[in-house]
Design a protein around this motif. Structure first.
Motif, short mmCIF file in Angstrom:
data_model
loop_
_atom_site.label_atom_id
_atom_site.label_comp_id
_atom_site.label_asym_id
_atom_site.label_seq_id
_atom_site.Cartn_x
_atom_site.Cartn_y
_atom_site.Cartn_z
N UNK A 33 -7.16 8.30 -8.01
CA UNK A 33 -8.39 8.68 -7.28
C UNK A 33 -9.60 8.20 -8.10
N UNK A 34 -10.55 7.59 -7.39
CA UNK A 34 -11.77 7.11 -8.06
C UNK A 34 -11.70 5.63 -8.40
N UNK A 35 -10.44 5.06 -8.43
CA UNK A 35 -10.33 3.61 -8.72
C UNK A 35 -10.85 2.81 -7.53
N UNK A 36 -11.33 1.59 -7.87
CA UNK A 36 -11.93 0.74 -6.82
C UNK A 36 -10.99 -0.41 -6.45
N UNK A 68 -9.13 5.72 1.37
CA UNK A 68 -10.24 5.18 0.59
C UNK A 68 -11.55 5.39 1.32
N UNK A 69 -12.61 5.51 0.53
CA UNK A 69 -13.95 5.59 1.09
C UNK A 69 -14.64 4.25 0.87
N UNK A 70 -15.12 3.66 1.99
CA UNK A 70 -15.79 2.35 1.89
C UNK A 70 -17.20 2.57 1.33
N UNK A 113 -14.20 -0.50 -1.78
CA UNK A 113 -13.80 0.90 -1.49
C UNK A 113 -13.30 1.61 -2.74
N UNK A 114 -13.29 2.93 -2.63
CA UNK A 114 -12.86 3.78 -3.76
C UNK A 114 -11.73 4.70 -3.26
N UNK A 115 -10.72 4.89 -4.07
CA UNK A 115 -9.59 5.74 -3.67
C UNK A 115 -10.03 7.20 -3.62
N UNK A 116 -9.77 7.82 -2.44
CA UNK A 116 -10.13 9.25 -2.28
C UNK A 116 -8.89 10.13 -2.44
N UNK A 129 -10.32 -7.44 -9.34
CA UNK A 129 -10.08 -6.18 -8.65
C UNK A 129 -9.01 -6.43 -7.55
N UNK A 130 -8.05 -5.51 -7.45
CA UNK A 130 -6.99 -5.74 -6.45
C UNK A 130 -7.55 -5.85 -5.02
N UNK A 131 -6.94 -6.72 -4.22
CA UNK A 131 -7.42 -6.96 -2.84
C UNK A 131 -6.27 -6.71 -1.87
N UNK A 132 -6.60 -6.10 -0.76
CA UNK A 132 -5.59 -5.88 0.28
C UNK A 132 -6.17 -6.23 1.63
#
Ligand code: SAM
Length: 243
Positions: free
Chosen positions: A34-37, A62-64, A50-53, A1-4
């Protein structure tokens, strides 16, 4: 999963906003929606799942969903003092040392370094070095950002290392103590070690280490390239204290 890596100022409650290069990378290169984690690291040892809002090339909100301790950091902090090698080798050292768990990298200008890092060129190079370190942190899933600090002289490196309880100089002519023989059985909180350049360390530099109480250790009978030595040491540390 991508990390930032998260800039904590952009965290309000359980909403995070990513802007700039990372935002356009997420929207355009990774083509996320939207919706991707994805995982955000706060550089203090925690990961935020987190999930892309909402998403645009300028900003991604994003929502944690969950905050968990980062599992990818070693139980010790290693400072690598790397005498500047020629050409691109230092970039290889940075990338491999990050993957192998280093905490901080300090370039050292020793007497036999061919490369010289100073003035305006040094500023530009340091930006590049830290970008390489950040990319390697993302790729390897590190929970903390590894920093490449401004270069120091060999004497200054010795001074800094002398104040660390577990500090050693990698010296191929050391015929007594090997690294495993030197390492304490309990996990040290901080470890510092120095690797010489392609031409090795001068007798005066080895003598200065001794004078300042920095132990020399052997990494075995084979002569490692300067860019091999640090990953080799970090693997021994991981094998002894982490895995
Ligand atoms: N004397 C070396 C030679 O004959 O090529 C030159 C230095 S070596 C290429 C680069 C650095 O890697 C050394 O300064 C040392 O810090 C580290 N190193 C390489 N092999 C080592 C070994 N067997 N034991 C301890 N350190 C080693």
């Amino acid at each position: 999963m991508p990390r930032f890596f998260l800039n904590k100022e952009n965290l309000t409650g359980n909403t995070v906003t990513i802007v700039g290069e990372d935002a356009s990378h997420i929207a355009l290169s990774l083509r996320m929606a939207v919706g991707d984690a994805l995982v955000l690291c706060d550089n203090e040892g925690f990961d935020y799942h987190a999930e892309i809002a909402s998403i645009s090339r300028e900003a991604v909100t994003l929502t944690v969903k969950e905050k968990v301790p980062s599992e990818s950091e070693p139980p010790y902090r290693v400072r690598l003092y790397q005498c500047l090698p020629k050409g691109e080798k230092f970039e290889t050292v940075i990338q491999k040392a990050v993957e192998c768990g280093v905490h901080e990298i300090i370039p050292v200008q020793s007497s036999r370094c061919i490369a010289v890092l100073k003035d305006a060129a040094a500023e530009k190079k340091l930006i590049r070095f830290n970008r390489i370190a950040e990319e390697a942190c993302k790729q390897s899933g590190r929970g903390r950002l590894v920093k490449v600090l401004p270069p120091v002289s060999y004497r200054e490196a010795m001074r800094q290392m002398a104040s660390c309880d577990t500090a050693f100089l990698c010296y191929e002519n050391e015929d007594g103590l090997t690294l495993p023989g030197y390492l304490p059985s309990d996990t040290p909180r901080e470890i510092a070690f120095l690797v010489g350049p392609e031409g090795g360390l001068s007798p005066d530099e080895v003598a200065l280490a001794k004078e300042m109480g920095v132990i020399s250790v052997s990494l075995g009978k084979r002569i490692l390239r300067t860019e091999t030595a640090a990953p080799f040491v970090l693997a021994i540390l991981a094998g002894k204290y982490e895995l």
